[in-house]
Design an enzyme around this catalytic site. Sequence first.
Site, mmCIF file in Angstrom:
data_model
loop_
_atom_site.group_PDB
_atom_site.id
_atom_site.type_symbol
_atom_site.label_atom_id
_atom_site.label_comp_id
_atom_site.label_asym_id
_atom_site.label_seq_id
_atom_site.Cartn_x
_atom_site.Cartn_y
_atom_site.Cartn_z
ATOM 1 N N ALA A 10 24.028 59.733 25.216
ATOM 2 C CA ALA A 10 25.243 60.148 25.924
ATOM 3 C C ALA A 10 26.112 58.987 26.385
ATOM 4 O O ALA A 10 27.264 59.192 26.759
ATOM 5 C CB ALA A 10 24.872 61.014 27.128
ATOM 6 N N GLY A 11 25.591 57.766 26.364
ATOM 7 C CA GLY A 11 26.318 56.642 26.953
ATOM 8 C C GLY A 11 27.524 56.198 26.136
ATOM 9 O O GLY A 11 27.563 56.343 24.912
ATOM 10 N N GLY A 78 21.884 59.433 35.061
ATOM 11 C CA GLY A 78 20.571 58.834 34.898
ATOM 12 C C GLY A 78 19.766 59.482 33.785
ATOM 13 O O GLY A 78 20.081 60.568 33.286
ATOM 14 N N THR A 79 18.675 58.788 33.405
ATOM 15 C CA THR A 79 17.855 59.249 32.283
ATOM 16 C C THR A 79 17.126 60.552 32.597
ATOM 17 O O THR A 79 16.956 61.406 31.720
ATOM 18 C CB THR A 79 16.841 58.170 31.891
ATOM 19 O OG1 THR A 79 16.123 57.752 33.065
ATOM 20 C CG2 THR A 79 17.535 56.957 31.277
ATOM 21 N N GLY A 101 18.868 56.699 21.550
ATOM 22 C CA GLY A 101 19.750 56.528 20.402
ATOM 23 C C GLY A 101 20.194 55.114 20.142
ATOM 24 O O GLY A 101 20.718 54.818 19.065
ATOM 25 N N LYS A 348 33.659 50.807 -16.916
ATOM 26 C CA LYS A 348 33.689 51.976 -16.040
ATOM 27 C C LYS A 348 33.471 53.233 -16.862
ATOM 28 O O LYS A 348 34.121 53.442 -17.886
ATOM 29 C CB LYS A 348 35.036 52.026 -15.307
ATOM 30 C CG LYS A 348 35.182 53.127 -14.249
ATOM 31 C CD LYS A 348 35.776 54.434 -14.750
ATOM 32 C CE LYS A 348 37.109 54.319 -15.413
ATOM 33 N NZ LYS A 348 37.625 55.678 -15.840
ATOM 34 N N HIS A 360 33.373 38.353 -22.676
ATOM 35 C CA HIS A 360 34.265 37.866 -21.632
ATOM 36 C C HIS A 360 35.623 38.561 -21.692
ATOM 37 O O HIS A 360 36.079 39.001 -22.730
ATOM 38 C CB HIS A 360 34.474 36.344 -21.735
ATOM 39 C CG HIS A 360 34.338 35.796 -23.108
ATOM 40 N ND1 HIS A 360 33.382 34.870 -23.449
ATOM 41 C CD2 HIS A 360 34.988 36.084 -24.262
ATOM 42 C CE1 HIS A 360 33.473 34.591 -24.735
ATOM 43 N NE2 HIS A 360 34.447 35.312 -25.249
#
Length: 454
Positions: A10-11, A78-79, A101, A348, A360
């Site tokens: 959440a921080g 707080g936690t 997280g 490609k 080349h």
Amino acid sequence: MSLNVVILAAGKGTRMRSDLPKVLHPIAHKSMVQHVIDTANSLGSSAIQLVYGYGADKLQAALGEQALNWVLQAEQLGTGHAVAQANPNINDDDTVLILYGDVPLIQQSTLEALLAVRPTNGLAILTVNLPNPTGYGRIVREQGKVVGIIEQKDANAEQLAINEVNTGIMAVPGKQLKAWLNRLSNNNAQGEYYLTDIIAMANVDGVEITTSQPQSAIEVEGANNRVQLAQLERAYQARAAEKMMLEGANLRDPARIDIRGDVSVGMDVMIDVNVIFQGKVTLGNNVTIGAGAILIDCDIADNAEIKPYTIVEGAKLGQAASAGPFARLRPGAELKEDAHIGNFVEIKKSVLGKGSKAGHLAYLGDAQIGAGVNIGAGTITCNYDGANKFITTIEDGVFVGSDTQLVAPVTIGKNATLGAGSTITKDVAENELVITRVKQRHITGWQRPIKIKK
């Protein structure tokens, strides 16, 4: 008994100095919180509760397709308060594993060991011994038994001398966790509800508390600023490089490669410095990767060689094929066995057949090229008319002279020869020689222009 994982995310991460939520800052190829989610999934968890707050839209955009229960913490108090927001999603018979997280390097094996030592009706906490424990909550023991955790700002001098610290990671029985969270108080120096206070409550209630430690302290370190983020990145890279070496890769300098994905290596693989791996990369036996190469989502077969400063993305190299130096293989490119492209060749969505070569300065796009073909310098497959792409087909044994343009759609038959400087707009039959360049003229007595004096 089910494993229910709660991830605190959440921080804001003010010290990151970023609009991005802290947990979305990347380590290698994915965000910190994604590393944690992946580890939680590897444990066979029945549910993951993601406690979020700041940057909800960005978090949900990044993680929204996954099987997560989104738990809002509107205020960061707080936690303990954060975990309490997940109470409605926790069953009494759950084992609740609490993770963070912004602690991305925690390993599956460490968490499995923690869960293994948790008593049936008790809790287990992950601790670590640090030479400098400043800033961490201290583990308080009496006669070897854990009786509580004291936060730095609330600790006395004797407690500050303790070097066994709390990582915040713990495994707790669901029923007791919910009861303890409901009893938390914010009567402390921070005015917050500390998750760590449940340890003292467990002790008072006579609940058995066990501890476990990670293999290394870096596993439980978080990132609060970009310096710490970079330190975690280096630790992640060192771990990934070590894994590659144990699988059979020889790294010229393990500190000078970047692994930003999942790399599988065979035996006797040689990797020079400053190589970057992204996405899913598979390297067979005896593969050689030159300095400065970039490999993205590609498959390299046995004995193939990627020469220095070559980019291989979404492509395949067959056995003993080689590319570079300074070549580029884009998505859909494939070099068959013993095929080769050299410096400043771009390929490609094309196949270069067995033993074929473009040495080349060539562009090969949307082309199907057979075996034993020689592509001269300066050759271009003109595959785009401004609206649509078209295929160039070059069959086995064709010789394409230098500076040739093949205007697709066009097919060149087996063993045909295209003279240098030709522009090919029509199909060429087998064994034909085609030359379309203007006839050479000789003008005798030619006078070069003279610079006009001003």
